[in-house]
Design a protein around this motif. Structure first.
Motif, PDB file in Angstrom:
ATOM      1  N   VAL A   1     -13.802  -8.877  -8.547  1.00 41.91           N
ATOM      2  CA  VAL A   1     -13.770  -8.203  -7.250  1.00 41.91           C
ATOM      3  C   VAL A   1     -13.354  -6.748  -7.423  1.00 41.91           C
ATOM      4  O   VAL A   1     -13.922  -5.832  -6.812  1.00 41.91           O
ATOM      5  CB  VAL A   1     -12.816  -8.928  -6.274  1.00 41.91           C
ATOM      6  N   VAL A   2     -12.377  -6.518  -8.300  1.00 40.20           N
ATOM      7  CA  VAL A   2     -11.910  -5.160  -8.561  1.00 40.20           C
ATOM      8  C   VAL A   2     -12.963  -4.374  -9.330  1.00 40.20           C
ATOM      9  O   VAL A   2     -13.234  -3.207  -9.020  1.00 40.20           O
ATOM     10  CB  VAL A   2     -10.573  -5.192  -9.325  1.00 40.20           C
TER      11      VAL A   2
ATOM     12  N   VAL B   1       0.836  -1.202   0.000  1.00 41.99           N
ATOM     13  CA  VAL B   1       0.000   0.000   0.000  1.00 41.99           C
ATOM     14  C   VAL B   1       0.870   1.253   0.000  1.00 41.99           C
ATOM     15  O   VAL B   1       0.612   2.206  -0.748  1.00 41.99           O
ATOM     16  CB  VAL B   1      -0.956  -0.008   1.209  1.00 41.99           C
ATOM     17  N   GLY B   2       1.919   1.260   0.801  1.00 45.91           N
ATOM     18  CA  GLY B   2       2.803   2.419   0.840  1.00 45.91           C
ATOM     19  C   GLY B   2       3.455   2.694  -0.507  1.00 45.91           C
ATOM     20  O   GLY B   2       3.493   3.834  -0.978  1.00 45.91           O
TER      21      GLY B   2
ATOM     22  N   VAL C   1     -10.254   4.893   2.306  1.00 41.87           N
ATOM     23  CA  VAL C   1      -9.137   5.088   1.385  1.00 41.87           C
ATOM     24  C   VAL C   1      -9.632   4.884  -0.046  1.00 41.87           C
ATOM     25  O   VAL C   1      -9.325   5.684  -0.952  1.00 41.87           O
ATOM     26  CB  VAL C   1      -7.992   4.102   1.703  1.00 41.87           C
ATOM     27  N   ALA C   2     -10.415   3.843  -0.264  1.00 40.11           N
ATOM     28  CA  ALA C   2     -10.945   3.575  -1.602  1.00 40.11           C
ATOM     29  C   ALA C   2     -11.896   4.669  -2.058  1.00 40.11           C
ATOM     30  O   ALA C   2     -12.005   4.947  -3.258  1.00 40.11           O
ATOM     31  CB  ALA C   2     -11.650   2.225  -1.620  1.00 40.11           C
TER      32      ALA C   2
ATOM     33  N   LEU D   1      -8.739  -0.785  -4.870  1.00 45.28           N
ATOM     34  CA  LEU D   1      -9.982  -1.334  -5.402  1.00 45.28           C
ATOM     35  C   LEU D   1     -10.142  -2.803  -5.016  1.00 45.28           C
ATOM     36  O   LEU D   1     -11.259  -3.264  -4.745  1.00 45.28           O
ATOM     37  CB  LEU D   1     -10.011  -1.170  -6.918  1.00 45.28           C
ATOM     38  N   TYR D   2      -9.036  -3.535  -4.978  1.00 42.81           N
ATOM     39  CA  TYR D   2      -9.072  -4.925  -4.535  1.00 42.81           C
ATOM     40  C   TYR D   2      -9.528  -4.997  -3.071  1.00 42.81           C
ATOM     41  O   TYR D   2     -10.397  -5.820  -2.723  1.00 42.81           O
ATOM     42  CB  TYR D   2      -7.696  -5.554  -4.697  1.00 42.81           C
TER      43      TYR D   2
END
Length: 321
Positions: free
Chosen positions: A280-281, A55-56, A180-181, A169-170
């Motif tokens: 899923v995405v 993520v970073g 965050v999304a 998104l995942y």
């Protein structure tokens, strides 16, 4: 040089798409400070160190590319405007790219320690694959033709960002890091307009060329895309091999590369379609955004399938392809 300074007149529009785009962008204005990112801390604490690292780096890379777009990209495009209204639209895009870049810092401030943030930015400044694509895009901004600059911008906004967008998104598709999304989906909505608009301006110039010159531009365009995709494959392996998502991300990238080509009025290159992308995405993109009060009048739902063109009621510019 004219012997007078011309005031911009929004009551006399040379290109209706300029006005439609201005209105679309101002309608969907947003700021990261309105999203309750701290609500994602419980999810963050349950994630593994490998996921934290991913993520970073994902958001570090996106920060660098948004910085490039705001500091160099829009100023390069403004050197070749057709109308005063186009420059106004590009000014708006330039500001929102700065908002996007700042939004990632808000995410870092919420999720990461000061030393972790320093490490993320140090990585972004030295990672060879990330720096390669930034330098390739910026080289076109600095020395490319007006049409080449527009291609670089569309490739950045509609293709290169997506190796980073995949991660939030995942997680959204798995009901994690929802706030965050939310920011990413707002950014996606902006990028949809940016890529469509700049692609439209490319098509105007491209359609004015002779057939021989069009072929020359197309050859350069596809060669440039191959170069960027080759590097993006390496970047994707670097980021995603550790969590086992690499092939899924590459499919997502190829799908969005086709969207970028469609924005430019060109034929898709890769066989990957909507049905090939991790559902899923796609579900994460398709889900309407949370109804925070600040956005109650904005309507910030977004579907990836509209990347190459806005809804008919938003953009009815009658381009033939």
């Amino acid at each position: 040089m004219a012997d007078y300074y011309k005031a911009i007149n929004w009551n006399e529009i040379e290109d209706a798409i300029d006005k439609a785009t201005w209105e679309k962008l101002t309608e969907q204005f947003w700021l990261d400070t309105r999203i309750p990112l701290s609500n994602d801390l419980d999810d963050w604490r349950k994630m593994t160190p490998e996921e934290h690292d991913l993520v970073g780096k994902v958001f570090g890379g996106l920060t660098l590319l948004d910085t490039l777009q705001s500091q160099d990209g829009m100023s390069a495009l403004k050197a070749d405007i057709r109308t005063q209204h186009e420059e106004a639209v590009l000014n708006n895009i330039e500001f929102m790219e700065s908002v996007h870049a700042k939004s990632y810092s808000s995410i870092f401030e919420t999720l990461n320690t000061a030393s972790e943030i320093d490490a993320i930015f140090a990585w972004a400044q030295t990672d060879p694959h990330l720096q390669y694509k930034a330098q390739k895009i910026n080289a076109v901004y600095q020395a490319g033709s007006p049409l080449e600059k527009k291609v670089a911008s569309v490739f950045l906004e509609t293709f290169l960002f997506y190796s980073g967008f995949y991660t939030p998104l995942y997680y959204l598709g798995h009901n994690k890091l929802n706030n965050v999304a939310e920011i990413i989906k707002l950014i996606l909505r902006d990028e949809s307009v940016h890529g469509t608009y700049i692609g439209y301006k490319f098509q105007l110039g491209f359609n004015e060329l002779t057939s021989a010159k069009q072929e020359k531009v197309k050859t350069w365009l596809y060669d440039f895309l191959f170069d960027l995709y080759s590097n993006e494959e390496n970047y994707t392996h670097e980021l995603y091999d550790g969590v086992g998502w690499t092939e899924q991300v590459l499919t997502f990238l190829r799908y969005n590369a086709n969207k970028a080509l469609m924005n430019l009025g060109q034929d898709p290159l890769f066989p990957d379609g909507y049905e090939d992308v991790n559902p899923v995405v796609m579900n994460g993109i398709s889900t309407t955004t949370s109804n925070h009060d600040f956005f109650s009048q904005v309507g910030n739902g977004y579907r990836l399938g509209q990347v190459e063109t806005m809804n008919d009621e938003d953009y009815d510019y009658g381009l033939t392809k």
